[in-house]
Enzyme design. Structure first.
Site: not given
Ligand code: UT7
Length: 320
Positions: A118, A247, A277
């Site tokens: 990105c 970004h 994104n």
């Molecule tokens: O552009 C290039 C650079 N990219 C980025 O900067 C992305 C950086 N990362 C992020 O923006 C975030 O880490 C995400 C948006 C990808 C994820 O958010 P998070 O707050 O870090 O969530 P997580 O991965 O810690 O997941 C929390 C929970 C999990 O469930 P449990 O294990 O707590 O039961 C996931 O399985 O949310 C669950 N989860 C979802 N639930 C509903 C993950 N994706 C989803 C979803 N809908 N789409």
């Protein structure tokens, strides 16, 4: 070292192309185990656009590029270089920039792709600034275009809800004394973290894979000091920058960066809610919307910040 020397290079035009098809969070609820509330709270995204099946990265790039040239009052013939940032090119050989050069009729212009996650469009801007500043080029067309639809892993709810398609562009030209100019620029990479965001060619690994939490942690720890150092080396401070083109990855990342650097949130114009994104297109789409909204003002400083796969980081300072 961050200061840009040589002939002044400034922004003379911007453009964007957003494909028609919209996919809302409610649409995702029908195909994935997710909710509008989760996506909105965790990312700030409400909807994203996707290209039509027969619409490719180059089609979107050409439209954004022509819009930027028209905005600059230039014809495609005036272009010395077409630089396309994309992580989802139509092909590796030939480079997609050459295809776009042919599509828009920029006969005689050089053309090359930049692939740098990105951060790619910021890197492409830096290449254009370098070409203009050293006297090689008069006008360089920089485009960021992505068709992520085809590389998204639709079985992975943690990434599928994040991305969208689109294209943004700007023209970087020789600029006169008293006009807008790029003051400084910096790109950095931490290649040891190359496994955090990947997409290959062919086979199962061709789909996008992102270790979301690790990326989130990396960006939140590395980006604030990177931006602070960059500002200091550019002879300014984050608080003294009037507007930020950032970004669009996650609203929580923007908010956390602004909080750490004590910058009011109204000094940026987020559009994550409408586009998601769009990877390397996002910075240039954001720039076009900032220009259209009159937020890049004469006498003021604008900073550009990008981060992404690699892991890569980049920043530019512009004095309008
Ligand atoms: O552009 C290039 C650079 N990219 C980025 O900067 C992305 C950086 N990362 C992020 O923006 C975030 O880490 C995400 C948006 C990808 C994820 O958010 P998070 O707050 O870090 O969530 P997580 O991965 O810690 O997941 C929390 C929970 C999990 O469930 P449990 O294990 O707590 O039961 C996931 O399985 O949310 C669950 N989860 C979802 N639930 C509903 C993950 N994706 C989803 C979803 N809908 N789409």
């Amino acid at each position: 070292m961050a200061i840009i020397k040589g002939i002044q290079a400034g922004i003379t035009g911007t453009g964007k192309y957003i494909p028609e098809r919209i996919m809302t969070n409610a649409d995702f609820e029908k195909i994935t185990d997710t909710t509008d509330a989760w996506i909105t709270e965790r990312t700030g995204i409400k909807e994203r656009h996707f290209a039509a099946a027969d619409e490719n990265c180059c089609d979107m790039a050409a439209k954004a590029g022509l819009a930027a040239l028209a905005d600059a009052g230039l014809s495609p013939d005036d272009t010395d270089a077409v630089i396309l940032s994309t992580n989802s090119p139509d092909s590796i050989i030939p480079c997609s920039a050459a295809k776009v050069q042919g599509m828009i009729g920029a006969s005689g212009a050089g053309a090359f792709d930049v692939i740098s996650g990105c951060t790619g469009s910021l890197t492409a801007m830096l290449a254009a600034i370098s070409g203009v500043s050293c006297g090689l080029w008069k006008n360089a067309l920089v485009i960021g275009a992505e068709k992520f639809h085809d590389i998204i892993d639709w079985d992975d709810r943690s990434t599928s809800v994040l991305f969208g398609d689109g294209a943004g562009a700007c023209v970087i030209s020789r600029s006169e004394e008293g006009k807008g100019r790029f003051v400084s620029g910096r790109i950095e990479a931490d290649g040891e973290k190359h496994g955090l965001i990947t997409a290959g060619l062919g086979g199962k690994e061709d789909k996008l894979d992102m270790k979301g939490q690790d990326v989130f942690r990396f960006v939140n720890s590395k980006l604030p000091p990177f931006v602070e150092d960059f500002c200091r080396d550019s002879g300014t401070a984050p608080r003294d920058i009037d507007f930020w083109v950032i970004h669009q990855a996650n609203m929580r990342i923007t908010e956390s960066l602004f909080k750490r650097l004590d910058i009011p949130l109204d000094r940026t114009l987020p559009n994550l809610d409408r586009y998601g994104n769009t990877s390397s297109a996002s910075l240039l789409i954001n720039l076009e919307e900032a220009m259209t909204a009159g937020r890049v003002r004469p006498g003021e400083k604008t900073a550009f910040v990008a981060f992404g796969a690699g892991m890569t980081l980049g920043a530019l300072l512009y004095a309008a």
